[in-house]
Scaffold this motif. Structure first.
Motif, PDB file in Angstrom:
ATOM      1  N   THR A 359      76.718 -11.754 -17.857  1.00 22.95           N
ATOM      2  CA  THR A 359      76.418 -10.502 -18.269  1.00 22.95           C
ATOM      3  C   THR A 359      78.273  -9.858 -18.639  1.00 22.95           C
ATOM      4  O   THR A 359      78.190  -8.901 -19.642  1.00 22.95           O
ATOM      5  CB  THR A 359      75.661  -9.675 -17.776  1.00 22.95           C
ATOM      6  N   ALA A 360      78.742  -9.695 -17.657  1.00 26.58           N
ATOM      7  CA  ALA A 360      79.672  -9.604 -17.333  1.00 26.58           C
ATOM      8  C   ALA A 360      80.769 -10.013 -18.561  1.00 26.58           C
ATOM      9  O   ALA A 360      81.905  -9.426 -18.717  1.00 26.58           O
ATOM     10  CB  ALA A 360      80.339  -8.533 -16.307  1.00 26.58           C
ATOM     11  N   GLY A 361      80.697 -11.314 -18.515  1.00 24.74           N
ATOM     12  CA  GLY A 361      81.223 -12.215 -19.266  1.00 24.74           C
ATOM     13  C   GLY A 361      81.347 -12.039 -21.068  1.00 24.74           C
ATOM     14  O   GLY A 361      82.384 -12.478 -21.474  1.00 24.74           O
ATOM     15  N   THR A 362      80.293 -11.234 -21.008  1.00 23.20           N
ATOM     16  CA  THR A 362      79.998 -11.227 -22.935  1.00 23.20           C
ATOM     17  C   THR A 362      81.479 -10.783 -22.519  1.00 23.20           C
ATOM     18  O   THR A 362      81.127 -10.003 -22.850  1.00 23.20           O
ATOM     19  CB  THR A 362      78.970 -10.449 -22.592  1.00 23.20           C
ATOM     20  N   THR A 363      81.963 -11.109 -23.918  1.00 21.55           N
ATOM     21  CA  THR A 363      82.767 -10.069 -24.890  1.00 21.55           C
ATOM     22  C   THR A 363      81.795  -8.941 -25.668  1.00 21.55           C
ATOM     23  O   THR A 363      80.680  -9.543 -25.830  1.00 21.55           O
ATOM     24  CB  THR A 363      83.537 -10.757 -26.238  1.00 21.55           C
ATOM     25  N   TRP A 364      82.856  -7.972 -25.733  1.00 19.35           N
ATOM     26  CA  TRP A 364      82.419  -6.345 -26.050  1.00 19.35           C
ATOM     27  C   TRP A 364      81.094  -6.456 -25.684  1.00 19.35           C
ATOM     28  O   TRP A 364      80.116  -6.152 -26.149  1.00 19.35           O
ATOM     29  CB  TRP A 364      81.618  -6.771 -27.593  1.00 19.35           C
ATOM     30  N   ALA A 365      81.173  -6.181 -23.399  1.00 21.36           N
ATOM     31  CA  ALA A 365      80.465  -5.592 -22.977  1.00 21.36           C
ATOM     32  C   ALA A 365      79.853  -4.447 -23.298  1.00 21.36           C
ATOM     33  O   ALA A 365      80.831  -4.241 -22.438  1.00 21.36           O
ATOM     34  CB  ALA A 365      80.187  -6.415 -22.167  1.00 21.36           C
ATOM     35  N   ILE A 366      78.888  -3.794 -24.027  1.00 19.22           N
ATOM     36  CA  ILE A 366      78.933  -2.162 -23.849  1.00 19.22           C
ATOM     37  C   ILE A 366      78.423  -1.938 -23.118  1.00 19.22           C
ATOM     38  O   ILE A 366      77.761  -0.681 -23.148  1.00 19.22           O
ATOM     39  CB  ILE A 366      78.328  -1.626 -25.148  1.00 19.22           C
ATOM     40  N   SER A 367      76.829  -2.536 -22.854  1.00 17.91           N
ATOM     41  CA  SER A 367      75.449  -2.303 -22.238  1.00 17.91           C
ATOM     42  C   SER A 367      75.617  -2.782 -20.582  1.00 17.91           C
ATOM     43  O   SER A 367      74.586  -2.851 -19.393  1.00 17.91           O
ATOM     44  CB  SER A 367      74.236  -2.885 -22.598  1.00 17.91           C
ATOM     45  N   LEU A 368      76.503  -3.120 -19.693  1.00 15.74           N
ATOM     46  CA  LEU A 368      76.571  -3.143 -18.763  1.00 15.74           C
ATOM     47  C   LEU A 368      75.279  -2.219 -17.441  1.00 15.74           C
ATOM     48  O   LEU A 368      75.124  -2.975 -16.447  1.00 15.74           O
ATOM     49  CB  LEU A 368      78.029  -3.326 -17.957  1.00 15.74           C
ATOM     50  N   PRO A 369      76.013  -1.422 -16.850  1.00 13.36           N
ATOM     51  CA  PRO A 369      74.477  -0.884 -16.894  1.00 13.36           C
ATOM     52  C   PRO A 369      73.137  -1.427 -16.940  1.00 13.36           C
ATOM     53  O   PRO A 369      72.363  -1.104 -15.951  1.00 13.36           O
ATOM     54  CB  PRO A 369      75.415   0.971 -16.471  1.00 13.36           C
ATOM     55  N   ARG A 370      72.532  -1.167 -18.202  1.00 15.07           N
ATOM     56  CA  ARG A 370      71.489  -1.219 -17.814  1.00 15.07           C
ATOM     57  C   ARG A 370      71.706  -3.307 -17.882  1.00 15.07           C
ATOM     58  O   ARG A 370      70.776  -3.759 -17.188  1.00 15.07           O
ATOM     59  CB  ARG A 370      71.497  -1.364 -20.188  1.00 15.07           C
ATOM     60  N   TYR A 371      72.243  -3.913 -18.015  1.00 15.88           N
ATOM     61  CA  TYR A 371      72.284  -5.695 -17.661  1.00 15.88           C
ATOM     62  C   TYR A 371      71.928  -5.302 -15.713  1.00 15.88           C
ATOM     63  O   TYR A 371      71.066  -6.294 -15.595  1.00 15.88           O
ATOM     64  CB  TYR A 371      73.590  -6.281 -18.443  1.00 15.88           C
ATOM     65  N   PHE A 372      72.677  -4.958 -15.377  1.00 18.41           N
ATOM     66  CA  PHE A 372      72.980  -4.930 -13.286  1.00 18.41           C
ATOM     67  C   PHE A 372      71.351  -4.249 -13.233  1.00 18.41           C
ATOM     68  O   PHE A 372      71.454  -5.100 -11.781  1.00 18.41           O
ATOM     69  CB  PHE A 372      73.848  -3.980 -13.496  1.00 18.41           C
ATOM     70  N   ALA A 373      71.206  -3.497 -14.010  1.00 18.67           N
ATOM     71  CA  ALA A 373      69.777  -2.531 -13.146  1.00 18.67           C
ATOM     72  C   ALA A 373      68.544  -3.557 -13.169  1.00 18.67           C
ATOM     73  O   ALA A 373      68.161  -3.221 -12.235  1.00 18.67           O
ATOM     74  CB  ALA A 373      69.480  -1.681 -14.505  1.00 18.67           C
ATOM     75  N   ALA A 374      68.694  -4.787 -14.007  1.00 16.65           N
ATOM     76  CA  ALA A 374      67.504  -5.749 -13.457  1.00 16.65           C
ATOM     77  C   ALA A 374      67.652  -6.456 -12.762  1.00 16.65           C
ATOM     78  O   ALA A 374      67.069  -7.729 -12.975  1.00 16.65           O
ATOM     79  CB  ALA A 374      67.533  -6.282 -15.216  1.00 16.65           C
ATOM     80  N   CYS A 375      69.184  -6.757 -11.783  1.00 16.47           N
ATOM     81  CA  CYS A 375      69.222  -7.823 -11.465  1.00 16.47           C
ATOM     82  C   CYS A 375      68.163  -7.057  -9.681  1.00 16.47           C
ATOM     83  O   CYS A 375      68.913  -6.143  -9.270  1.00 16.47           O
ATOM     84  CB  CYS A 375      70.401  -8.499 -11.070  1.00 16.47           C
ATOM     85  N   PHE A 376      67.555  -8.043  -9.526  1.00 14.16           N
ATOM     86  CA  PHE A 376      66.819  -7.477  -7.961  1.00 14.16           C
ATOM     87  C   PHE A 376      66.847  -7.856  -6.938  1.00 14.16           C
ATOM     88  O   PHE A 376      66.838  -6.629  -5.792  1.00 14.16           O
ATOM     89  CB  PHE A 376      65.692  -8.667  -8.240  1.00 14.16           C
ATOM     90  N   LEU A 377      68.509  -8.267  -7.053  1.00 12.93           N
ATOM     91  CA  LEU A 377      68.888  -8.254  -5.604  1.00 12.93           C
ATOM     92  C   LEU A 377      69.440  -7.012  -5.153  1.00 12.93           C
ATOM     93  O   LEU A 377      69.960  -6.218  -3.878  1.00 12.93           O
ATOM     94  CB  LEU A 377      70.247  -9.053  -5.331  1.00 12.93           C
ATOM     95  N   LEU A 378      70.462  -6.070  -6.304  1.00 12.77           N
ATOM     96  CA  LEU A 378      71.662  -5.894  -6.230  1.00 12.77           C
ATOM     97  C   LEU A 378      71.225  -3.660  -5.433  1.00 12.77           C
ATOM     98  O   LEU A 378      71.648  -3.508  -4.647  1.00 12.77           O
ATOM     99  CB  LEU A 378      72.194  -4.808  -7.914  1.00 12.77           C
ATOM    100  N   PRO A 379      69.788  -3.353  -5.488  1.00 11.77           N
ATOM    101  CA  PRO A 379      69.790  -1.716  -4.763  1.00 11.77           C
ATOM    102  C   PRO A 379      69.291  -2.019  -3.718  1.00 11.77           C
ATOM    103  O   PRO A 379      69.714  -1.055  -2.360  1.00 11.77           O
ATOM    104  CB  PRO A 379      68.259  -1.699  -5.840  1.00 11.77           C
ATOM    105  N   VAL A 380      69.027  -3.556  -2.417  1.00 14.03           N
ATOM    106  CA  VAL A 380      68.585  -2.875  -1.683  1.00 14.03           C
ATOM    107  C   VAL A 380      70.249  -3.165  -0.598  1.00 14.03           C
ATOM    108  O   VAL A 380      70.319  -2.537   0.600  1.00 14.03           O
ATOM    109  CB  VAL A 380      68.435  -4.673  -1.084  1.00 14.03           C
ATOM    110  N   LEU A 381      71.185  -3.521  -1.414  1.00  9.04           N
ATOM    111  CA  LEU A 381      72.995  -3.412  -0.656  1.00  9.04           C
ATOM    112  C   LEU A 381      73.893  -2.325  -0.101  1.00  9.04           C
ATOM    113  O   LEU A 381      73.824  -2.307   0.878  1.00  9.04           O
ATOM    114  CB  LEU A 381      73.753  -4.659  -1.715  1.00  9.04           C
ATOM    115  N   PRO A 382      73.456  -1.242  -0.924  1.00  9.04           N
ATOM    116  CA  PRO A 382      73.258   0.126   0.055  1.00  9.04           C
ATOM    117  C   PRO A 382      72.434   0.221   1.204  1.00  9.04           C
ATOM    118  O   PRO A 382      73.173   0.579   2.164  1.00  9.04           O
ATOM    119  CB  PRO A 382      73.260   1.560  -0.720  1.00  9.04           C
ATOM    120  N   ALA A 383      71.404  -0.371   1.471  1.00  5.21           N
ATOM    121  CA  ALA A 383      70.864  -0.190   2.758  1.00  5.21           C
ATOM    122  C   ALA A 383      71.092  -1.502   3.800  1.00  5.21           C
ATOM    123  O   ALA A 383      70.793  -1.260   4.626  1.00  5.21           O
ATOM    124  CB  ALA A 383      69.106  -0.008   2.134  1.00  5.21           C
TER     125      ALA A 383
END
Length: 417
Positions: A359-383
């Motif tokens: 997702t981050a490697g896409t050229t002209w990636a203008i929606s990265l916060p939206r793309y990353f939101a759907a990766c299930f692992l990320l929200p647990v990392l701060p905890a």
């Protein structure tokens, strides 16, 4: 100065990624190097229905916010017209609605129909299934369906994370999922909730060894968004890790689980072939019309820094919310993964890294916060990083403030896609 930063930050991003990838490989082949989480609450305390009820309430609150924002911004329009003006103007939501109504094709049943092959088919197919006669308003349906989708997705997310990180960390993960900058897209007429539902269901079925159903869900995930195809890598790392631990062999049925996501991508390529006679026609349109193609994430950091500097005086909103948000999202994800890499299951870490690189490697990636939101692992990392609830709460408050600012700009129809 800018050239120096454009060299240093991409290099830092590569180093963080390589470190995480090395931990993933080592953790798969030699699981003993991974650090266990601190002892404490070690499993789910809620059943699926309890987590779904909580997430249903969260979704209803968000939906109320969405409707209120539309009515406040367009007080002179009737509610349906206000909804149309607010959410189906400058986002991809209108494309999914058009596809649900008219389908793919090379004609002009709606504007730019021939370009719409770049959008994956499952979400519009779901809308069509729920509204076969077209008697419901498509915009209302696309928005309302996010409520049950997020409720089910959140319940799955809780079970996946609680099974690995414990009840309290899973609850914190749900909180981070609900209030951050990318959270609004779970409740907008987009694909985030559907993809989170399917990807978490895939993990649950994989770990419970329901091979055939797991493969079917993986196929559907790959028909929802391109990163769904990466779930086969998660399954392979999990199977390799089990083999390295000399655990009981899963049997030939595991092939079905691994094959499901690639089969879904294969069906998408077949759709391209059926409509255009070219299985990769979508790639041509993405590059020719939107300037998007596969690339490398260090380049994404560099070009967003360059555009942010160019636009700072003339278009500061785009500089901050488009370019600044993209760079911040990249380093936030890599930083969280690097800090927690040795405490993560290697199959989750590997999936997150592959998801990030695609997702981050896409050229002209203008929606990265939206793309990353759907990766299930990320929200647990701060905890996982913060062991004290006070620090977790402070991080959550900061995350919520950023989420409010980002959401307000979205409602103002700023450069957030």
């Amino acid at each position: 100065m800018l050239q120096t930063v454009q060299w240093i930050l991409p290099a830092l991003a590569v180093l963080l990624f390589v470190w995480c990838a090395g931990v993933c490989v080592a953790g798969t082949l030699r699981p003993a190097i991974l650090r266990p989480l601190p002892p404490g609450d070690t499993g789910p305390r809620w059943k699926w229905r309890h987590a779904a009820a909580v997430c249903l309430l969260i979704a209803l609150v968000w939906q109320a916010v969405f409707w209120t924002a539309a009515l406040v911004r367009y007080p002179d329009l009737d509610p349906l017209a206000a909804l149309q003006a607010q959410y189906y103007g400058n986002t991809d939501a209108r494309h999914y609605i058009d596809l649900a109504q008219y389908g793919y094709g090379t004609g002009e049943a709606f504007p730019e129909q021939y370009l719409m092959i770049v959008f994956f088919p499952l979400f519009p197919a779901l809308l069509r299934l729920l509204n076969p006669l077209g008697v419901l308003d498509w915009g209302v349906l696309a928005l309302a369906v996010q409520v049950p989708l997020f409720a089910a997705a959140g319940a799955n997310l809780y079970l996946v994370l609680a099974g690995r990180f414990g009840h309290h960390r899973a609850l914190w993960a749900l909180a981070f999922t609900a209030v951050g900058p990318g959270s609004l897209f779970f409740f907008a007429p987009m694909t985030e909730s559907l993809f989170l539902l399917l990807s978490t269901a895939y993990v649950l079925l994989l770990e419970r060894q329901h091979w055939a159903l797991c493969g079917l869900v993986g196929l559907l995930a790959a028909l929802t968004r391109a990163p769904g195809g990466l779930l086969c890598g998660l399954a392979l790392i999990w199977l390799i890790g089990r083999a390295c631990c000399h655990m009981h062999a899963p049997g030939p049925g595991a092939v079905l689980a691994v094959a499901g996501p690639p089969a879904g991508l294969g069906l998408y390529f077949a759709l391209n072939w059926a409509v255009y006679g070219n299985p990769t026609q979508y790639a041509f349109y993405q590059k020719d019309h939107w300037g998007q193609a596969l690339g490398l994430f260090p380049n994404t950091v560099a070009y967003h820094l360059r555009y942010m500097a160019q636009w700072w005086s003339s278009n500061r909103t785009a500089a901050l919310y488009l370019c600044g948000a993209a760079v911040a999202a990249i380093f936030l994800v890599l930083g969280l993964l690097a800090l927690t890499a040795r405490r993560l299951p290697p199959q989750y870490l590997g999936y997150a890294l592959a998801y990030f690189a695609l997702t981050a490697g896409t050229t002209w990636a203008i929606s990265l916060p939206r793309y990353f939101a759907a990766c299930f692992l990320l929200p647990v990392l701060p905890a996982v990083i913060f062991r004290k609830n006070g620090l977790r709460a402070a991080a959550l408050v900061l995350w919520a403030v950023l989420g409010v600012l980002y959401t307000m700009e979205f409602f103002a129809q700023g450069p957030i896609y």
